[in-house]
Write a protein that holds these residues in place. Sequence first.
Motif, PDB file in Angstrom:
ATOM      1  N   MET A   1       0.833  -1.193   0.000  1.00 44.23           N
ATOM      2  CA  MET A   1       0.000   0.000   0.000  1.00 44.23           C
ATOM      3  C   MET A   1       0.875   1.253   0.000  1.00 44.23           C
ATOM      4  SD  MET A   1      -3.114  -0.868   2.612  1.00 44.23           S
ATOM      5  CE  MET A   1      -4.218  -2.238   2.301  1.00 44.23           C
ATOM      6  N   ASN A   2       0.331   2.335  -0.578  1.00 47.54           N
ATOM      7  CA  ASN A   2       1.076   3.582  -0.629  1.00 47.54           C
ATOM      8  C   ASN A   2       1.125   4.231   0.742  1.00 47.54           C
ATOM      9  OD1 ASN A   2       1.483   3.365  -3.414  1.00 47.54           O
ATOM     10  ND2 ASN A   2      -0.486   4.342  -3.861  1.00 47.54           N
TER      11      ASN A   2
ATOM     12  N   VAL B   1      -5.022 -18.530  10.726  1.00 48.76           N
ATOM     13  CA  VAL B   1      -4.506 -17.211  11.104  1.00 48.76           C
ATOM     14  C   VAL B   1      -5.174 -16.099  10.298  1.00 48.76           C
ATOM     15  CG1 VAL B   1      -2.445 -15.753  10.884  1.00 48.76           C
ATOM     16  CG2 VAL B   1      -2.287 -17.962  12.029  1.00 48.76           C
ATOM     17  N   PHE B   2      -5.215 -16.258   8.977  1.00 49.62           N
ATOM     18  CA  PHE B   2      -5.694 -15.174   8.127  1.00 49.62           C
ATOM     19  C   PHE B   2      -7.197 -15.208   7.902  1.00 49.62           C
ATOM     20  CE2 PHE B   2      -1.187 -15.288   6.566  1.00 49.62           C
ATOM     21  CZ  PHE B   2      -0.850 -14.009   6.968  1.00 49.62           C
ATOM     22  N   ASP B   3      -7.749 -16.352   7.512  1.00 51.41           N
ATOM     23  CA  ASP B   3      -9.157 -16.404   7.133  1.00 51.41           C
ATOM     24  C   ASP B   3     -10.088 -16.509   8.327  1.00 51.41           C
ATOM     25  OD1 ASP B   3      -8.379 -16.268   4.510  1.00 51.41           O
ATOM     26  OD2 ASP B   3      -8.637 -18.403   4.091  1.00 51.41           O
ATOM     27  N   GLU B   4      -9.699 -17.309   9.309  1.00 56.74           N
ATOM     28  CA  GLU B   4     -10.576 -17.515  10.458  1.00 56.74           C
ATOM     29  C   GLU B   4     -10.435 -16.412  11.498  1.00 56.74           C
ATOM     30  OE1 GLU B   4     -11.039 -20.765  14.099  1.00 56.74           O
ATOM     31  OE2 GLU B   4     -10.237 -21.442  12.182  1.00 56.74           O
ATOM     32  N   LEU B   5      -9.189 -15.980  11.765  1.00 54.22           N
ATOM     33  CA  LEU B   5      -8.942 -15.052  12.874  1.00 54.22           C
ATOM     34  C   LEU B   5      -8.635 -13.629  12.435  1.00 54.22           C
ATOM     35  CD1 LEU B   5      -6.812 -17.459  15.091  1.00 54.22           C
ATOM     36  CD2 LEU B   5      -9.234 -16.882  15.356  1.00 54.22           C
TER      37      LEU B   5
ATOM     38  N   ALA C   1      10.457 -21.901   4.343  1.00 52.06           N
ATOM     39  CA  ALA C   1       9.752 -20.626   4.470  1.00 52.06           C
ATOM     40  C   ALA C   1       9.548 -19.973   3.112  1.00 52.06           C
ATOM     41  CB  ALA C   1      10.525 -19.697   5.402  1.00 52.06           C
ATOM     42  N   ALA C   2      10.591 -19.934   2.309  1.00 54.49           N
ATOM     43  CA  ALA C   2      10.485 -19.326   0.981  1.00 54.49           C
ATOM     44  C   ALA C   2       9.512 -20.106   0.102  1.00 54.49           C
ATOM     45  CB  ALA C   2      11.860 -19.257   0.335  1.00 54.49           C
ATOM     46  N   ARG C   3       9.583 -21.428   0.143  1.00 55.90           N
ATOM     47  CA  ARG C   3       8.681 -22.258  -0.662  1.00 55.90           C
ATOM     48  C   ARG C   3       7.226 -22.003  -0.310  1.00 55.90           C
ATOM     49  NH1 ARG C   3       6.271 -27.133   0.522  1.00 55.90           N
ATOM     50  NH2 ARG C   3       5.635 -28.402  -1.279  1.00 55.90           N
ATOM     51  N   LEU C   4       6.948 -21.795   0.971  1.00 60.88           N
ATOM     52  CA  LEU C   4       5.575 -21.610   1.432  1.00 60.88           C
ATOM     53  C   LEU C   4       5.046 -20.199   1.211  1.00 60.88           C
ATOM     54  CD1 LEU C   4       5.852 -23.616   4.765  1.00 60.88           C
ATOM     55  CD2 LEU C   4       4.610 -24.314   2.711  1.00 60.88           C
ATOM     56  N   GLY C   5       5.888 -19.285   0.757  1.00 61.65           N
ATOM     57  CA  GLY C   5       5.419 -17.944   0.440  1.00 61.65           C
ATOM     58  C   GLY C   5       5.812 -16.863   1.416  1.00 61.65           C
ATOM     59  N   PHE C   6       6.601 -17.190   2.440  1.00 66.08           N
ATOM     60  CA  PHE C   6       7.095 -16.160   3.353  1.00 66.08           C
ATOM     61  C   PHE C   6       8.188 -15.349   2.654  1.00 66.08           C
ATOM     62  CE2 PHE C   6       5.248 -19.244   6.221  1.00 66.08           C
ATOM     63  CZ  PHE C   6       4.748 -18.489   7.269  1.00 66.08           C
TER      64      PHE C   6
ATOM     65  N   ASP D   1      -1.399 -10.173   5.401  1.00 68.41           N
ATOM     66  CA  ASP D   1      -2.721 -10.459   4.847  1.00 68.41           C
ATOM     67  C   ASP D   1      -2.831 -10.010   3.390  1.00 68.41           C
ATOM     68  OD1 ASP D   1      -2.615  -7.738   5.461  1.00 68.41           O
ATOM     69  OD2 ASP D   1      -4.512  -7.699   6.541  1.00 68.41           O
ATOM     70  N   GLN D   2      -1.940  -9.114   2.955  1.00 65.38           N
ATOM     71  CA  GLN D   2      -1.907  -8.734   1.542  1.00 65.38           C
ATOM     72  C   GLN D   2      -1.268  -9.833   0.690  1.00 65.38           C
ATOM     73  OE1 GLN D   2      -3.411  -5.723   0.714  1.00 65.38           O
ATOM     74  NE2 GLN D   2      -3.910  -5.815   2.903  1.00 65.38           N
ATOM     75  N   ASP D   3      -0.319 -10.564   1.269  1.00 65.79           N
ATOM     76  CA  ASP D   3       0.344 -11.668   0.558  1.00 65.79           C
ATOM     77  C   ASP D   3      -0.529 -12.918   0.498  1.00 65.79           C
ATOM     78  OD1 ASP D   3       2.682 -10.044   0.547  1.00 65.79           O
ATOM     79  OD2 ASP D   3       3.307 -10.878   2.480  1.00 65.79           O
ATOM     80  N   TRP D   4      -1.377 -13.083   1.493  1.00 63.82           N
ATOM     81  CA  TRP D   4      -2.063 -14.344   1.699  1.00 63.82           C
ATOM     82  C   TRP D   4      -2.949 -14.803   0.528  1.00 63.82           C
ATOM     83  CZ3 TRP D   4      -2.381 -18.966   3.196  1.00 63.82           C
ATOM     84  CH2 TRP D   4      -3.583 -19.626   3.404  1.00 63.82           C
ATOM     85  N   PRO D   5      -3.759 -13.948  -0.093  1.00 65.57           N
ATOM     86  CA  PRO D   5      -4.631 -14.465  -1.156  1.00 65.57           C
ATOM     87  C   PRO D   5      -3.877 -15.185  -2.270  1.00 65.57           C
ATOM     88  CG  PRO D   5      -5.375 -12.299  -0.488  1.00 65.57           C
ATOM     89  CD  PRO D   5      -4.061 -12.531   0.197  1.00 65.57           C
TER      90      PRO D   5
END
Length: 234
Positions: free
Chosen positions: A1-2, A146-150, A170-175, A201-205
């Motif tokens: 985000m800006n 973590v993201f969708d439920e909470l 971690a890198a493989r999973l998207g962190f 939460d911006q990365d998660w989708p």
Amino acid sequence: MNQVVNELGMPIGFPVEAWTACDPPPKTPIQGRCCRIEPLDPLRHAADLHEANLADRDGRIWTYLPYGPFDSLEDFQAWISRDCLGDDPLFHAIIDKASGKAVGVASYLRIEPAIGVIEVGHINYAPELQKTAAATEAMYLMMRRVFDELGYRRYEWKCDALNAGSRAAAARLGFQFEGVFRQATIYKGRNRDTAWFGMTDQDWPDTRRRMEAWLDPANFDAEGHQVRRLSEIR
């Protein structure tokens, strides 16, 4: 985000509108296709976990953890009872649905509901869980809670900077890699530089879409081998 500026022209963080604190993670199971995640219990899980861990004959899985290996089931069970039954860290057993046995551990920790930040750690996979669909699904299920439920804003992964396997996972999973904190702590009588990874939460989708595509049964052949690697799904 800006980023935005204040009335003095100074850059300040983007607004977080109508933010309310998250709930702490509940002590309820999470169901997946290959595995189930449930709060760690010394009576129900210790024997299975200890037996599965014994397949790691040289103790490799304990190298970058501040505890273990455990010589006996009694010692392992006592450690769980003493250190693993609180709310933070909140330890979970990973149950292989095919066998019904506990084959791994992972926890939520450094839980900060007020600002929506939480960490995953104490990850310890027995050899039979490593490099399986269940291993990846377990992390996906914990992310989804973590993201969708909470509704948390940030999910963290930290490890010894020398732990190449954890960094690759971690890198493989998207962190996203965020840096190394030098001389962050001491454990087992040695220094630890800590590598930090984060997911927002911006990365998660996008991460969720990739992981669900990889976990789809259509991505596995009759012998259970992956058709496409997770890194190949964009």
